[in-house]
Design a protein around this motif. Structure first.
Motif, PDB file in Angstrom:
ATOM      1  N   ASP A   6       0.862  -1.186   0.000  1.00  0.00           N
ATOM      2  CA  ASP A   6       0.000   0.000   0.000  1.00  0.00           C
ATOM      3  C   ASP A   6       0.896   1.233   0.000  1.00  0.00           C
ATOM      4  O   ASP A   6       1.280   1.741   1.048  1.00  0.00           O
ATOM      5  N   PRO A   7       1.264   1.748  -1.193  1.00  0.00           N
ATOM      6  CA  PRO A   7       2.209   2.866  -1.278  1.00  0.00           C
ATOM      7  C   PRO A   7       1.744   4.135  -0.579  1.00  0.00           C
ATOM      8  O   PRO A   7       2.525   5.070  -0.415  1.00  0.00           O
ATOM      9  N   SER A   8       0.477   4.192  -0.163  1.00  0.00           N
ATOM     10  CA  SER A   8       0.025   5.369   0.578  1.00  0.00           C
ATOM     11  C   SER A   8       0.517   5.346   2.021  1.00  0.00           C
ATOM     12  O   SER A   8       0.465   6.376   2.707  1.00  0.00           O
ATOM     13  N   LYS A   9       0.987   4.200   2.467  1.00  0.00           N
ATOM     14  CA  LYS A   9       1.533   4.086   3.829  1.00  0.00           C
ATOM     15  C   LYS A   9       3.038   4.335   3.774  1.00  0.00           C
ATOM     16  O   LYS A   9       3.783   3.522   3.211  1.00  0.00           O
ATOM     17  N   VAL A  10       3.435   5.442   4.307  1.00  0.00           N
ATOM     18  CA  VAL A  10       4.833   5.871   4.253  1.00  0.00           C
ATOM     19  C   VAL A  10       5.290   6.246   5.654  1.00  0.00           C
ATOM     20  O   VAL A  10       4.548   6.904   6.399  1.00  0.00           O
ATOM     21  N   VAL A  11       6.498   5.817   6.011  1.00  0.00           N
ATOM     22  CA  VAL A  11       7.099   6.189   7.289  1.00  0.00           C
ATOM     23  C   VAL A  11       8.392   6.957   7.004  1.00  0.00           C
ATOM     24  O   VAL A  11       9.228   6.502   6.211  1.00  0.00           O
ATOM     25  N   LEU A  12       8.534   8.095   7.626  1.00  0.00           N
ATOM     26  CA  LEU A  12       9.722   8.929   7.473  1.00  0.00           C
ATOM     27  C   LEU A  12      10.592   8.815   8.716  1.00  0.00           C
ATOM     28  O   LEU A  12      10.084   8.905   9.837  1.00  0.00           O
ATOM     29  N   ALA A  13      11.891   8.622   8.516  1.00  0.00           N
ATOM     30  CA  ALA A  13      12.865   8.633   9.611  1.00  0.00           C
ATOM     31  C   ALA A  13      13.544  10.000   9.593  1.00  0.00           C
ATOM     32  O   ALA A  13      14.265  10.335   8.654  1.00  0.00           O
ATOM     33  N   ILE A  14      13.315  10.773  10.646  1.00  0.00           N
ATOM     34  CA  ILE A  14      13.706  12.182  10.676  1.00  0.00           C
ATOM     35  C   ILE A  14      14.603  12.428  11.887  1.00  0.00           C
ATOM     36  O   ILE A  14      14.314  11.946  12.985  1.00  0.00           O
ATOM     37  N   GLY A  15      15.682  13.188  11.697  1.00  0.00           N
ATOM     38  CA  GLY A  15      16.402  13.620  12.881  1.00  0.00           C
ATOM     39  C   GLY A  15      17.904  13.776  12.731  1.00  0.00           C
ATOM     40  O   GLY A  15      18.553  13.080  11.954  1.00  0.00           O
ATOM     41  N   TRP A  16      18.451  14.696  13.503  1.00  0.00           N
ATOM     42  CA  TRP A  16      19.893  14.947  13.594  1.00  0.00           C
ATOM     43  C   TRP A  16      20.525  13.898  14.484  1.00  0.00           C
ATOM     44  O   TRP A  16      19.996  13.534  15.527  1.00  0.00           O
ATOM     45  N   ARG A  17      21.697  13.408  14.109  1.00  0.00           N
ATOM     46  CA  ARG A  17      22.330  12.267  14.768  1.00  0.00           C
ATOM     47  C   ARG A  17      22.621  12.493  16.238  1.00  0.00           C
ATOM     48  O   ARG A  17      22.619  11.551  17.032  1.00  0.00           O
ATOM     49  N   SER A  18      22.875  13.753  16.652  1.00  0.00           N
ATOM     50  CA  SER A  18      23.181  14.026  18.048  1.00  0.00           C
ATOM     51  C   SER A  18      21.951  14.340  18.883  1.00  0.00           C
ATOM     52  O   SER A  18      22.068  14.563  20.081  1.00  0.00           O
ATOM     53  N   GLY A  19      20.802  14.374  18.250  1.00  0.00           N
ATOM     54  CA  GLY A  19      19.556  14.538  18.978  1.00  0.00           C
ATOM     55  C   GLY A  19      18.960  15.921  18.877  1.00  0.00           C
ATOM     56  O   GLY A  19      19.663  16.923  18.894  1.00  0.00           O
ATOM     57  N   ASP A  20      17.638  15.985  18.760  1.00  0.00           N
ATOM     58  CA  ASP A  20      16.874  17.224  18.778  1.00  0.00           C
ATOM     59  C   ASP A  20      15.433  16.845  19.070  1.00  0.00           C
ATOM     60  O   ASP A  20      15.034  15.680  18.888  1.00  0.00           O
ATOM     61  N   ASP A  21      14.627  17.830  19.488  1.00  0.00           N
ATOM     62  CA  ASP A  21      13.254  17.532  19.891  1.00  0.00           C
ATOM     63  C   ASP A  21      12.424  16.942  18.764  1.00  0.00           C
ATOM     64  O   ASP A  21      11.457  16.224  19.008  1.00  0.00           O
ATOM     65  N   TYR A  22      12.778  17.250  17.525  1.00  0.00           N
ATOM     66  CA  TYR A  22      11.959  16.798  16.402  1.00  0.00           C
ATOM     67  C   TYR A  22      12.311  15.388  15.936  1.00  0.00           C
ATOM     68  O   TYR A  22      11.612  14.813  15.101  1.00  0.00           O
ATOM     69  N   PHE A  42       9.979   9.137  14.121  1.00  0.00           N
ATOM     70  CA  PHE A  42       9.351   8.547  12.936  1.00  0.00           C
ATOM     71  C   PHE A  42       8.003   9.230  12.723  1.00  0.00           C
ATOM     72  O   PHE A  42       7.255   9.482  13.676  1.00  0.00           O
ATOM     73  N   TYR A  43       7.686   9.508  11.458  1.00  0.00           N
ATOM     74  CA  TYR A  43       6.456  10.228  11.123  1.00  0.00           C
ATOM     75  C   TYR A  43       5.689   9.453  10.061  1.00  0.00           C
ATOM     76  O   TYR A  43       6.272   8.848   9.151  1.00  0.00           O
ATOM     77  N   THR A  44       4.375   9.514  10.150  1.00  0.00           N
ATOM     78  CA  THR A  44       3.502   8.952   9.122  1.00  0.00           C
ATOM     79  C   THR A  44       2.273   9.833   9.001  1.00  0.00           C
ATOM     80  O   THR A  44       2.018  10.681   9.865  1.00  0.00           O
ATOM     81  N   LYS A  45       1.531   9.650   7.924  1.00  0.00           N
ATOM     82  CA  LYS A  45       0.358  10.493   7.712  1.00  0.00           C
ATOM     83  C   LYS A  45      -0.851   9.946   8.472  1.00  0.00           C
ATOM     84  O   LYS A  45      -1.185   8.769   8.377  1.00  0.00           O
ATOM     85  N   PRO A  82       6.149  -0.988   7.045  1.00  0.00           N
ATOM     86  CA  PRO A  82       7.028  -0.106   7.828  1.00  0.00           C
ATOM     87  C   PRO A  82       6.353   0.439   9.081  1.00  0.00           C
ATOM     88  O   PRO A  82       7.032   1.011   9.939  1.00  0.00           O
ATOM     89  N   THR A  83       5.037   0.248   9.204  1.00  0.00           N
ATOM     90  CA  THR A  83       4.361   0.692  10.411  1.00  0.00           C
ATOM     91  C   THR A  83       4.471  -0.328  11.544  1.00  0.00           C
ATOM     92  O   THR A  83       3.980  -0.094  12.640  1.00  0.00           O
ATOM     93  N   GLY A  84       5.143  -1.452  11.264  1.00  0.00           N
ATOM     94  CA  GLY A  84       5.435  -2.417  12.312  1.00  0.00           C
ATOM     95  C   GLY A  84       4.347  -3.455  12.513  1.00  0.00           C
ATOM     96  O   GLY A  84       3.526  -3.672  11.631  1.00  0.00           O
ATOM     97  N   PRO A  85       4.403  -4.098  13.698  1.00  0.00           N
ATOM     98  CA  PRO A  85       5.290  -3.837  14.830  1.00  0.00           C
ATOM     99  C   PRO A  85       6.726  -4.307  14.567  1.00  0.00           C
ATOM    100  O   PRO A  85       6.939  -5.295  13.872  1.00  0.00           O
ATOM    101  N   TRP A  86       7.687  -3.578  15.156  1.00  0.00           N
ATOM    102  CA  TRP A  86       9.097  -3.846  14.956  1.00  0.00           C
ATOM    103  C   TRP A  86       9.669  -4.627  16.140  1.00  0.00           C
ATOM    104  O   TRP A  86       9.324  -4.368  17.289  1.00  0.00           O
ATOM    105  N   THR A  87      10.561  -5.548  15.817  1.00  0.00           N
ATOM    106  CA  THR A  87      11.237  -6.356  16.836  1.00  0.00           C
ATOM    107  C   THR A  87      12.747  -6.180  16.701  1.00  0.00           C
ATOM    108  O   THR A  87      13.283  -6.273  15.583  1.00  0.00           O
TER     109      THR A  87
END
Length: 879
Positions: free
Chosen positions: A312-328, A331-334, A399-404
């Motif tokens: 289902d190509p409408s299901k997309v997960v984005l991996a977002i973030g700076w390697r040293s950490g930030d509030d944002y 993982f994001y999905t619609k 990609p929405t899991g569940p992940w092990t």
């Protein structure tokens, strides 16, 4: 551990992106980043016999080394490379692209560049089994860093390098040809073949390391078997200029790009029209936003990967973030049409900001499995052993899991890793080293790349380190292959970045790209009892030269006649090419910094590792390893000045010989150091501090002629309160003083990167200035100009930049006819004697040239490029 008991580490000391269609990341401003300068820590890898045989020798690296945190070292090296190109502020998008256009419009000189290092480079060369080399480690033939790989089922392999462009092989690897030389960016972020066999290139290396350069967008080759990339093959408009591209993924008729400026998409059918910004967590920090000039802007919209549900190509997960950490980070999905952070229902894969850093996804061809590697900001900032959160699987295939979680750094360490003897664990640089791929015919057969290459054939129940870091420390190893107790097979170079699976002559291969180039093995290959692969082949046959030089040295070969040429390299030590060589050797390991070579004897060499860890040899470091049992056979010596031990020198610190007296050397840290023993120096105690630049200051360039010494410095060196200056004095310690640089901006408040002294008059000197002018740089005192001239010993300066493109300038040299050659981040320019205008020297691709040197007779320029090896040019052809 003494210096004699170590091999140079390959754990790359580099981080934070710098630049190349623009420098946008301000050094030292990363949220959550580390900044303590611990110095270059080595891996204590040699067997006990070495410690027993030569343990009395003094260490060349700082006393802090064994206590330093790897992430701190990496961040420090990163910050310093970027500082030179960004200080005193933030550089706006488009700077490099504009500079490239200006450079290509300059009139050209006559003549052409000769490629000198277009031959194999053997890191295991048996001629150089010196204690400071990595010879016998098992990496074999190497070249410069590879950031991405692609391969098809027709024997075509594509390798995207960090700074030397994209290369194609029609023979399953080897016999390479460059296919992106016409682009304004030679930095690769991602390569991907779509279902139609088209090759997509995302420019801008996304490893967030010190010498990574930004890109100019995404390009497409419809016929990659025969075509080459050009400006006309760019997809969309200029939306992705001055970004890095971490991954390109396909789904739903679109190509998705994970970039340093968020996630973008474009139709794969209609290639015209703009890219669509799908998601940026902090859009105010994007170019044109209200916070675009903020020093943290470059860290606020980093996207690492995109996972698209094959069912289902409408299901997309984005991996977002700076390697040293930030509030944002997360993982994001619609959800209901809006991108929403995932906070629950994900299984073992973390959803909190501290647990999500650099992420790589991979899915099986049959859609039954999704896999992910996750680097943890919390681990990076608190765990000196590893930054790896783990490797995970979604057995639903979504990609929405569940992940092990099915692998962590401790389990990987027990699989035959070579890192454990060093005090590190797999994933210590997981923010920098990552790849992941799945066997197309077996969803439970997975390759994972960190510092080493790991393989599981049963979905993670068992792992093997099929590509160990090196062979040192294993029972099979001996510096003398005839004395090995087992079979130490070839391994790969460390630090893995790219992977591809393809077929050639009916056989399926896995191709890996790392800091040493490209290697392959059968997809289902053989292993020894320790789980190490027995069938790796290096594909670095010399036809693809992407070596990343910091420096070059040239001298007469005392044995064979002709010349001996050497140079320091990113993560590939020191290369040496003697006049009769068909294969280059490596006589020092690790990172290679600055280089001094005796013009009269090219086997007299001083090589900087990093942070002024200088070593010297007087026989080219030729050694068969017999120093293990006979310490008198040692042929190189640690001679670091004291600023190395105190951590008061830059990562690549300046080192120079006096133009009139090759036995007088100048080195720069916090202090200006002088030694007058030449290549006969045997101890760091033989250096004398002739001037203290002051607390918080460190030298960026040094030069000397006839005993008159120039030293440029910065302090603070980052973008916050950046300051620079010049100190002048004599090698005997007399007459030292700081030059009062005028406040009118005659010499900009930017990084001062090099001096060129007129050999006929030591008071006549030129200054090369890095960074960009105030047109691009939002920082106080950025000024204008890149080349300045003084005729009164540095007291006053004149801007002679004229029509020189606005591009970071790294070094300069006065030619015998009185001309001036200047190395820039995009090539070499020349000003003829008596002229005011500049010419472009030859037609190198858009590659950074970090240093220029003259041959002993002054007839030839030697250019150390950071991505395309060493090239030479006849001075007479400059005009």
């Amino acid at each position: 551990m003494s210096a004699s008991t170590r091999k140079r580490r390959w754990l790359t000391i580099c981080a934070i992106t710098a630049s190349a269609a623009l420098v946008a990341i301000p050094a030292g401003a990363a949220p959550g980043g580390d900044s303590s300068p611990f110095g270059a820590r080595t891996l204590a890898q040699l067997a006990a016999e070495r410690e027993q045989s030569v343990g009395a020798m003094s260490p060349s690296l700082s006393a802090e080394d064994d206590d330093g945190n790897e992430a701190d070292e990496i961040a420090e090296g990163a910050a310093q490379y970027a500082e030179a190109r960004t200080a005193p502020g933030v550089v706006a998008p488009g700077a490099y692209g504009t500079a490239w256009a200006s450079l290509t419009n300059l009139p050209g000189t006559g003549g052409s560049w000769r490629h000198l290092t277009d031959r194999p480079y053997n890191s295991d060369d048996p001629r150089y089994r010196d204690y400071a080399s990595n010879s016998s480690g098992g990496a074999g033939y190497v070249t410069g860093r590879m950031a991405a790989m692609a391969a098809d089922d027709d024997g075509y392999v594509y390798a995207g390098s960090a700074g030397g462009g994209v290369w194609r092989s029609r023979t399953g690897g080897g016999q390479w040809q460059p296919i992106s030389d016409r682009l304004s960016s030679q930095s690769t972020g991602a390569l991907a073949l779509d279902g139609a066999g088209r090759l997509w290139l995302g420019t801008g290396e996304a490893t967030t390391n010190a010498d990574a350069y930004l890109g100019s967008g995404v390009y497409l080759l419809s016929d990659p078997h025969h075509g080459t990339f050009s400006a006309r093959t760019r997809v969309g408009g200029d939306e992705l200029e001055s970004t890095t591209v971490h991954q390109l993924r396909f789904g739903g008729g679109k190509v998705w790009a994970a970039t340093s400026a968020g996630v973008w998409s474009h139709s794969t059918r209609r290639l015209s029209g703009a890219w669509k910004l799908e998601f940026a967590p902090n859009p105010d920090y994007l170019p044109g936003g209200s916070k675009a000039g903020d020093e943290s802007a470059a860290y606020k919209n980093i996207a690492n990967d995109i996972a698209i549900d094959p069912k289902d190509p409408s299901k997309v997960v984005l991996a977002i973030g700076w390697r040293s950490g930030d509030d944002y980070n997360g993982f994001y999905t619609k959800v209901d049409g809006a991108w929403t952070r995932i906070t629950s229902g994900f299984g073992d894969l973390p959803t909190d900001a501290d647990g999500v850093g650099n992420v790589t996804f991979a899915r099986s061809a049959d859609g039954s499995r999704y896999y992910a590697i996750d680097q943890s900001p919390e681990q990076l900032n608190t765990n000196p052993d590893s930054a790896l959160e783990g490797i995970f699987v979604s057995k639903s295939g979504s990609p929405t899991g569940p992940w092990t979680k099915f692998a962590d750094y401790k389990g990987l360490a027990a699989s035959g890793s070579a890192l454990t003897d060093s005090g590190y664990m797999p994933g210590v640089q997981a923010w920098y080293n990552q790849f992941l791929t799945v066997d197309p015919s077996d969803p439970e057969h997975v390759y994972a790349g960190l510092e080493e290459v790991f393989e599981t054939k049963d979905g993670g129940s068992n792992w093997s380190a099929v590509g160990p870091y090196w062979n040192f420390g294993f029972p099979c190893w001996s510096i003398d292959p005839a004395k090995q107790t087992g079979d130490c097979n070839q391994t790969t170079h460390p630090d893995q970045h790219g992977v591809a699976i393809g077929r050639h002559h009916g056989k399926t291969w896995v191709y890996v790209g790392n800091d040493g180039g490209v290697y392959k093995r059968p997809l289902t290959g053989s292993q020894d009892a320790s789980g190490h692969a027995t069938d790796w082949t290096s594909l670095n046959d010399g036809t693809m030269d992407t070596l990343q030089y910091y420096s070059v040295g040239v001298g007469k070969d005392p044995t064979y006649g002709g010349l001996s040429v050497t140079g320091g390299l990113q993560d590939n030590g020191q290369s040496i090419l003697r006049s009769n060589d068909k294969v280059m050797g490596s006589n020092f390991g690790g990172d290679g910094g600055d280089t001094l070579t005796d013009p009269a004897n090219g086997c007299n060499i001083a090589e900087e590792y990093v942070y002024l860890a200088v070593q010297v040899t007087q026989n080219c470091a030729v050694n068969d390893g017999s120093w293990i049992t006979d310490p008198s056979k040692i042929t190189s010596y640690d001679v670091a000045p004291a600023d190395n031990a105190t951590g008061e020198a830059r990562f690549i610190a300046p080192l120079a010989a006096d133009l009139k007296d090759s036995s007088t050397w100048i080195a720069g840290g916090r202090h200006v150091w002088v030694q007058t023993h030449g290549y006969a120096i045997r101890s760091g105690d033989q250096w004398k501090s002739v001037y203290d630049l002051g607390a918080g200051r460190t030298a960026t360039a040094v030069a000397s002629s006839g005993g008159k010494v120039y030293a440029a410095w910065c302090g603070p060196c980052n973008n916050q309160g950046f300051a620079r200056g010049i100190s002048v004095g004599n090698a005997d310690g007399t007459g030292w003083h700081d030059i009062t640089l005028p406040v009118d901006g005659t010499v900009p408040n930017r990084y001062l990167s090099g001096f060129a002294i007129d050999p006929k008059n030591a008071d006549h000197v030129y200054l090369a200035v890095n960074g960009f002018s105030r047109h691009w740089t939002e920082g106080p005192g950025a000024g204008v100009g890149h080349v300045f001239e003084s005729t009164d010993g540095g007291t006053t300066w004149k801007d002679i930049s004229a029509d020189l493109p606005d591009v970071p300038t790294n070094s300069a040299v006065v030619t015998p006819n009185g001309g001036l050659a200047v190395a820039t981040d995009l090539g070499v320019v020349y000003r003829a004697p008596g002229r005011t205008k500049w010419q472009r020297v030859g037609s190198l691709p858009a590659v950074a040239v970090l240093q220029l040197k003259l041959s002993p007779d002054g007839s030839t320029l030697y250019a150390a490029t950071h991505g395309r090896g060493i090239h030479t040019f006849k001075v007479r052809d400059c005009g």
